[in-house]
Design an enzyme around this catalytic site. Structure first.
Site, PDB file in Angstrom:
ATOM      1  N   GLY A 384       7.153  -9.818  40.156  1.00 37.14           N
ATOM      2  CA  GLY A 384       7.773 -10.084  39.070  1.00 37.14           C
ATOM      3  C   GLY A 384       9.385 -10.346  39.109  1.00 37.14           C
ATOM      4  O   GLY A 384       9.761 -10.194  40.198  1.00 37.14           O
ATOM      5  N   PRO A 385       9.985 -10.814  37.955  1.00 34.82           N
ATOM      6  CA  PRO A 385      11.461 -10.942  38.116  1.00 34.82           C
ATOM      7  C   PRO A 385      12.359  -9.558  38.585  1.00 34.82           C
ATOM      8  O   PRO A 385      11.650  -8.598  38.368  1.00 34.82           O
ATOM      9  CB  PRO A 385      11.740 -11.315  36.608  1.00 34.82           C
ATOM     10  CG  PRO A 385      10.423 -11.572  35.987  1.00 34.82           C
ATOM     11  CD  PRO A 385       9.567 -10.802  36.723  1.00 34.82           C
ATOM     12  N   PRO A 386      13.347  -9.938  39.155  1.00 25.32           N
ATOM     13  CA  PRO A 386      14.274  -8.922  39.262  1.00 25.32           C
ATOM     14  C   PRO A 386      14.523  -7.931  38.163  1.00 25.32           C
ATOM     15  O   PRO A 386      14.882  -8.481  36.884  1.00 25.32           O
ATOM     16  CB  PRO A 386      15.322  -9.598  39.792  1.00 25.32           C
ATOM     17  CG  PRO A 386      15.282 -10.887  40.032  1.00 25.32           C
ATOM     18  CD  PRO A 386      14.214 -11.205  39.197  1.00 25.32           C
ATOM     19  N   GLY A 387      14.740  -6.474  38.526  1.00 26.20           N
ATOM     20  CA  GLY A 387      15.017  -5.731  37.532  1.00 26.20           C
ATOM     21  C   GLY A 387      13.985  -5.287  36.543  1.00 26.20           C
ATOM     22  O   GLY A 387      14.152  -4.583  35.566  1.00 26.20           O
ATOM     23  N   GLY A 389      11.544  -3.313  37.626  1.00 28.87           N
ATOM     24  CA  GLY A 389      11.067  -1.768  37.836  1.00 28.87           C
ATOM     25  C   GLY A 389       9.980  -1.751  38.942  1.00 28.87           C
ATOM     26  O   GLY A 389       9.198  -0.604  38.803  1.00 28.87           O
ATOM     27  N   LYS A 390      10.033  -2.796  39.861  1.00 27.89           N
ATOM     28  CA  LYS A 390       8.775  -2.829  40.864  1.00 27.89           C
ATOM     29  C   LYS A 390       9.029  -1.731  41.818  1.00 27.89           C
ATOM     30  O   LYS A 390       8.176  -0.825  42.208  1.00 27.89           O
ATOM     31  CB  LYS A 390       8.825  -4.312  41.669  1.00 27.89           C
ATOM     32  CG  LYS A 390       8.584  -5.445  40.568  1.00 27.89           C
ATOM     33  CD  LYS A 390       8.468  -6.445  41.377  1.00 27.89           C
ATOM     34  CE  LYS A 390       9.695  -7.170  42.033  1.00 27.89           C
ATOM     35  NZ  LYS A 390      10.822  -7.311  41.067  1.00 27.89           N
ATOM     36  N   THR A 391      10.350  -1.388  42.411  1.00 26.22           N
ATOM     37  CA  THR A 391      10.660  -0.728  43.501  1.00 26.22           C
ATOM     38  C   THR A 391      10.716   0.750  42.827  1.00 26.22           C
ATOM     39  O   THR A 391      10.109   1.672  43.406  1.00 26.22           O
ATOM     40  CB  THR A 391      12.018  -0.979  43.915  1.00 26.22           C
ATOM     41  OG1 THR A 391      12.116  -2.112  44.514  1.00 26.22           O
ATOM     42  CG2 THR A 391      12.328   0.141  45.083  1.00 26.22           C
ATOM     43  N   SER A 709       5.711 -29.536  33.729  1.00 20.63           N
ATOM     44  CA  SER A 709       5.568 -29.057  32.617  1.00 20.63           C
ATOM     45  C   SER A 709       6.490 -29.255  31.511  1.00 20.63           C
ATOM     46  O   SER A 709       6.397 -28.810  30.294  1.00 20.63           O
ATOM     47  CB  SER A 709       5.570 -27.343  32.703  1.00 20.63           C
ATOM     48  OG  SER A 709       6.854 -26.915  33.175  1.00 20.63           O
ATOM     49  N   LYS A 752       7.138 -17.931  29.660  1.00 19.66           N
ATOM     50  CA  LYS A 752       7.831 -18.878  28.511  1.00 19.66           C
ATOM     51  C   LYS A 752       7.911 -18.419  27.306  1.00 19.66           C
ATOM     52  O   LYS A 752       8.825 -18.529  26.603  1.00 19.66           O
ATOM     53  CB  LYS A 752       7.050 -20.165  28.774  1.00 19.66           C
ATOM     54  CG  LYS A 752       7.339 -20.900  30.290  1.00 19.66           C
ATOM     55  CD  LYS A 752       6.494 -22.205  30.198  1.00 19.66           C
ATOM     56  CE  LYS A 752       6.621 -22.778  31.723  1.00 19.66           C
ATOM     57  NZ  LYS A 752       5.613 -24.201  31.743  1.00 19.66           N
TER      58      LYS A 752
END
Length: 837
Positions: A384-387, A389-391, A709, A752
C-alpha cells in the site's frame, strides 16, 4: 698439495682410464676412492704391477652416474692423470685407494675397451698468468670461501686456512672447487676451463649463489628458533601460572570458560546436528591455548550457538475477542487485514483443540515438536501507499497474539550474505540478519516484519531476494541454514510479514511465496477518524501537553486533511497536527495555564499554519474547452491528472509533452485517430487536421507518466477542444480506448476512486468491465459519488462534455447528447444502488 718429485714425473702418452661416477678429480688434490667393479679392480692391479712403476692412471667422470660400465662415448673427454699412492683391499672384495691428481689430460683415442678402457692422451696444462686482475679474483674467492666455511657446519676451519695460504691461483681454484658442493656437470665445466682466471670467475659466481642460499636458510632457521624459544617460554610461564593458581586455590579461567560452555550447550535444547557441531568446536577449543587466534573465533561461534532461542517459544494468546479489541484499539479500519489475523488465530485455536480431543496431551511432547508436525505457512505481504499503517500494523499483530515483535528493514540491502550470513573463514564474520534478529527477540516464534521488501538492491554484488526465497518458503524454512552457523535452524514457527509500497519490483518467485493484502488510501472520513482517535492524542503527549489543554474540532481536522495535506496515508496529517500542538505548547510554556484550554477550529488554522497549501483548482482548470480531468495510480496512492489540448495554425502537427512513456504516447495517437474518424458525427470540420497543429500537454512535466488508462481522457480533451464544449468540472475518468472506440478495463480502480473523492469530484466515468471493482471501495465513498460505466468512447463524451450554446447541426447533436445524459446518470445511480445492496 703435490710434492716436487711428483711434479717432475713424466705422464705416459697412454693410460688406463678409470671412469668415475658422480665425482670429479682435480689436479693437485688428494682423494680417497672406493672401487668395486671387476674391471676397475683389474685396472688398478695392472697399473700397480706396471714394470715402469709409474702407478699413474686416468680418472675421467662418467656422463651418466647410473651406468655401471660406461662405454667410451658415455664418459667426458677431459679428465685428470692421477697417481695411486696407497691401496687397501677390504674383506667385502672392494679396494680403497688414495690418489693424487697430477695434471689435466684429454683423451685423443681409445686403444682398448676390454677388459678395461685404455686410451692415448695428451696433457693440457692450465694457463696461468700473473696480473692485478687475477690477484683481485684470488682475494674475492678467498673472502667468499671464508664466509662459506663459517656458514657450513661440516666444513673444517683448516680449509679456510689452506685457502688463505694458497701459493698460486691454480692451487686456490682447485682447492675451492674440490671443497664446495656442486653438480658433477658444473665441476666438470670448471675442470675443462683452460685459463685459471676464468676458473676463478666461475667459482666466484657459484660461491655467491651458494652464500645467498645459505644466508637465507640461516635467517629462516634463526626466526624459527626464536619462535620456538618464545613458545617454549610462554608454555613454561603458563605451566607456572597454573601451578601458582592451583596453590592459591584459584580456578583456571580457560577451563572455567569451557565448563560454562558445556553447561550452556546442554541447557540450550539444540537439535542433534547443532549440538554435535557445538561440542565438536568445544573439543577443538579445549585443545588449543587461549592465546591462539582460532580460540577467539571458536568462542564467538559457541556464544552465538548457546544464545539462540533453539527451544524458546512464547505461548500464543488465542482469545479472538482480545485480539479483535487490540487491533481495533491500534488501527482504524483495515477490516480485511484484521479479519485475516483473526482467521489465523481461529485456525490455531481449533487445531490445538482438535489435538486435545484426539488425546494428544501437551506433556506428551514439547510444544515446538507438536508445532513442527504441521507447517503454519503464515507469510503475509502488506502492499500500500506510504503512511497507511503497514509497519505499525505488525506491532499490533504481535501484541494481539502475545508474541515478540522483530522488525528488519530491507531497504538498500544488496549483499545476500546480509540475509544468510558470512562464512566463518572470513575475518569478522557473523550470522545474517535473520539469525541476529531472532537472537535479540529471544524467541523462535516471533512476529517478524521484513520492511520495504520492494526496496531490496539487485546488482553485481548479489541478489538478496534469492536468499529470501528459502526464508519465506514454509516448505523449506524449517531447515534454514545460515552460512555462519552451518547448522539448520527452524523458522517454520515465525510469523513473517513483509511490507511494500508496490509489487512490481518484487521478483515473481518471491512474490509467489507470500499472501498479498493490499492497503488502500484513506478517505477523508477515515483520516478524520484516525486523527481524532490516534494522531491527536499521540501528538498531545509527544509535545508535552495535557488532554485538557488543547482539543481539535472535527471541522479543523477535515480542513487539515483537505487543504493542508494531499496524501494516501496520514503521515503529513500527523505532522500538521504536531505543528499546531507545538504552537500551543509554546504559548503554554510562555504564559502558563492562564491561557486556558485551546480549542482549534477550522478558522484558526490560518493563524497556526499559514495559508492552505492545496486549494480546489479543478473548476478553474476545466472551465475552458480542451481540458479534461483523468485519474491515475501511483505507488503512493491515487491522483488526478489534467489533460490540456490546444490547437494553432499549421498542417498535421501533433505534439505530446509532459514526459510521457511510449504506451501513453500510443494512447494519444489512438485518441486522435478516433476523434478524426468521428469528426463528422460531432459537427467538426473533417479537414481540421490539415489546417491546424494540435498540442496535448499533461502537467506536471517533471513527473514521468506512462500507461494506457488515460486513453478516454485524451480523447475527451481533444473532442472538447474541437467542439468548443468544456468538460464538466465535477467529472473524472479513466479507461483504455481502441481505434474502434471501445473502452477497455484498467487497474487501480479503488485508488483512483478514492483520489477523485479526495479532490471533491462527484462523478467518475469507468470502463464497464471494471464495475465489479467498486466492491473494494468503502461504502461511504460510493454513497456520495455517481459512477458512469461506459463501453464506448461516445458514451464518455456525451456524459463528460457540457451542452453546446450554438445552433445548427453541431448544436443539435450536442443537445441530443445533453438530453441523454440524465438517463445515463439514472442508470448509473441504479447500478450504484445495486453495488451498495
Amino acid at each position: 698439495m703435490a710434492d716436487t718429485e711428483h711434479q717432475e714425473l713424466t705422464i705416459p702418452s697412454e693410460l688406463a682410464i678409470l671412469p668415475l661416477r658422480g665425482v670429479v678429480v682435480y689436479p693437485m688434490m688428494w682423494l680417497p676412492l672406493t672401487i668395486g667393479q671387476e674391471r676397475s679392480i683389474r685396472l688398478v692391479d695392472d697399473a700397480l704391477a706396471d714394470s715402469h712403476g709409474h702407478r699413474i692412471i686416468g680418472l675421467v667422470t662418467s656422463r651418466n652416474p647410473e651406468i655401471d660400465e660406461p662405454s667410451p662415448e658415455q664418459i667426458y673427454q677431459v679428465g685428470t692423470a692421477a697417481m695411486v699412492h696407497r691401496m687397501l683391499r677390504a674383506p667385502d672384495g672392494t679396494i680403497r685407494l688414495i690418489v693424487q691428481g697430477l695434471e689435466r689430460i684429454r683423451i685423443t683415442r681409445f686403444v682398448q675397451e676390454s677388459p678395461y678402457l685404455r686410451a692415448e692422451i695428451e696433457v693440457i696444462p692450465d694457463e696461468e698468468e700473473t696480473s692485478l686482475e687475477q690477484e683481485a679474483l684470488m682475494r674475492t674467492t678467498q673472502e667468499l670461501f671464508r664466509r662459506l666455511v663459517g656458514l657450513v657446519p661440516h666444513m673444517p676451519e683448516e680449509l679456510e686456512t689452506a685457502a688463505i695460504n694458497a701459493t698460486s691461483a691454480r692451487q686456490l681454484a682447485y682447492l675451492v672447487a674440490a671443497s664446495i658442493r656442486m653438480e658433477p656437470a658444473q665441476a666438470q665445466e670448471i675442470l675443462e676451463i683452460n685459463q685459471v682466471k676464468a676458473k676463478l670467475i666461475k667459482l666466484n659466481s657459484i660461491l655467491t649463489k651458494e652464500l645467498e642460499v645459505l644466508e637465507l636458510g640461516k635467517k629462516i632457521q634463526s626466526q624459527a628458533q626464536d619462535e620456538m624459544t618464545k613458545m617454549q617460554r610462554e608454555y613454561f610461564l603458563r605451566e607456572q601460572l597454573k601451578a601458582i593458581q592451583k596453590e592459591l586455590g584459584e580456578s583456571d579461567e580457560q577451563e572455567a570458560e569451557i565448563q560454562e560452555f558445556e553447561r550452556r550447550i546442554a541447557a540450550a535444547g539444540m537439535p542433534e546436528e547443532a549440538e554435535k557441531e557445538a561440542r565438536r568446536e568445544l573439543d577443538r577449543m579445549r585443545k588449543m591455548p587461549s592465546q591462539a587466534a582460532e580460540y577467539s573465533v571458536i568462542k564467538t561461534y559457541l556464544d552465538w550457538m548457546v544464545t539462540l532461542p533453539w527451544n524458546v517459544v512464547t505461548e500464543d494468546n488465542l482469545d479472538i475477542a482480545h485480539a479483535r479489541q487490540v487491533l481495533d484499539e491500534d488501527h482504524y479500519g483495515l477490516e480485511k487485514i484484521k479479519e485475516r489475523i483473526l482467521e489465523f488465530l481461529a485456525v490455531r485455536k481449533l487445531r490445538l483443540e482438535r489435538r486435545a480431543e484426539a488425546g494428544e496431551a501437551p506433556q506428551a511432547a514439547a510444544p515446538q515438536d507438536l508445532l513442527r508436525r504441521e507447517r503454519e505457512g503464515v507469510i503475509l505481504c502488506f502492499v500500500g501507499p506510504p503512511g497507511t499503517g503497514k509497519t505499525s500494523l505488525g506491532r499490533s499483530i504481535a501484541r494481539a497474539m502475545g508474541r515478540k515483535f522483530v522488525r528488519l528493514a530491507l531497504g538498500g540491502i544488496r549483499d545476500e550474505a546480509e540475509i544468510r550470513g558470512f562464512r566463518r573463514t572470513y575475518i569478522g564474520s557473523m550470522p545474517g540478519r535473520i539469525i541476529q534478529s531472532l537472537r535479540r527477540a529471544e524467541s523462535r516464534n516471533p512476529v517478524f516484519m521484513l520492511d520495504e521488501v520492494d526496496k531490496l538492491g539487485r546488482d553485481f554484488r548479489g541478489d538478496p531476494s534469492s536468499a529470501l526465497l528459502e526464508v519465506l518458503d514454509p516448505e523449506q524454512n524449517a531447515e534454514f541454514r545460515d552460512h555462519y552457523l552451518d547448522v539448520p535452524f527452524d523458522l517454520s514457527q515465525v510469523f513473517f510479514i513483509t511490507t511494500a509500497n508496490w509489487l512490481d519490483p518484487i521478483p515473481q518467485p518471491l512474490l509467489d511465496r507470500m499472501e498479498v493484502i493490499e492497503l488502500s488510501s484513506y478517505t477523508e472520513e477515515e483520516k478524520v477518524k484516525i486523527a481524532m482517535g490516534y494522531l491527536v492524542p499521540r501528538q498531545i503527549k509527544e509535545n508535552g501537553l495535557k488532554p485538557d489543554e488543547i482539543s481539535f474540532a472535527e471541522a479543523a481536522l477535515r480542513r487539515l486533511a483537505r487543504e493542508y495535506t494531499r496524501e494516501a496515508g496520514v503521515r503529513n496529517l500527523e505532522r500538521q497536527i504536531g505543528a499546531v500542538c507545538r504552537k500551543v505548547a509554546t504559548k503554554v510554556a510562555e504564559k502558563g495555564p492562564a491561557i486556558g484550554p485551546v480549542m482549534v477550529d477550522a478558522a484558526d488554522l490560518n493563524g497556526y499554519l499559514g495559508r492552505p497549501k492545496y486549494l480546489p483548482e479543478i473548476a478553474e482548470r476545466v472551465e475552458i474547452a480542451g481540458v479534461a480531468t483523468g485519474l491515475a495510480w501511483t505507488p503512493t496512492g491515487g491522483d488526478i491528472m489534467f489533460f490540456e489540448a490546444t490547437r494553432m495554425p499549421g498542417s498535421k502537427g501533433f505534439t505530446l509533452t509532459g514526459q510521457l512513456g511510449d504506451v501513453m504516447k500510443e494512447s494519444a495517437q489512438a485518441a486522435l485517430s478516433w476523434v478524426r474518424s468521428r469528426a463528422k458525427d460531432y459537427g467538426i470540420d473533417e479537414e481540421f487536421f490539415n489546417k491546424a497543429d494540435i498540442h496535448l500537454h499533461i502537467p506536471a512535466g517533471a513527473t514521468p507518466k506512462d500507461g494506457p488508462s488515460a486513453g478516454v481522457t485524451m480523447a475527451t480533451a481533444l473532442m472538447s477542444l474541437l467542439t468548443g464544449r468544456p468538460v464538466r468540472k465535477d467529472v473524472a475518468m479513466t479507461g483504455e480506448i481502441t481505434l474502434r472506440g471501445q473502452v477497455l478495463p484498467v487497474g487501480g480502480i479503488k485508488e483512483k476512486v478514492l483520489a477523485a473523492n479526495r479532490y471533491g469530484l462527484t462523478t467518475v466515468i469507468l470502463p464497464k468491465r471494471n464495475e465489479f471493482d467498486l466492491d473494494e471501495v468503502p461504502e461511504n465513498v460510493r454513497a456520495n459519488m455517481k459512477f458512469i460505466f461506459a463501453e464506448r468512447v461516445d458514451e464518455v463524451v456525451q456524459v463528460a462534455l457540457t451542452p453546446s450554446r450554438t445552433n445548427g447541426h453541431e448544436g443539435a447533436a450536442e443537445m441530443q447528447s445533453a438530453d441523454e445524459t440524465p438517463d445515463r446518470a439514472l442508470i448509473s445511480e441504479e447500478n450504484n444502488g445495486q453495488q451498495q445492496e
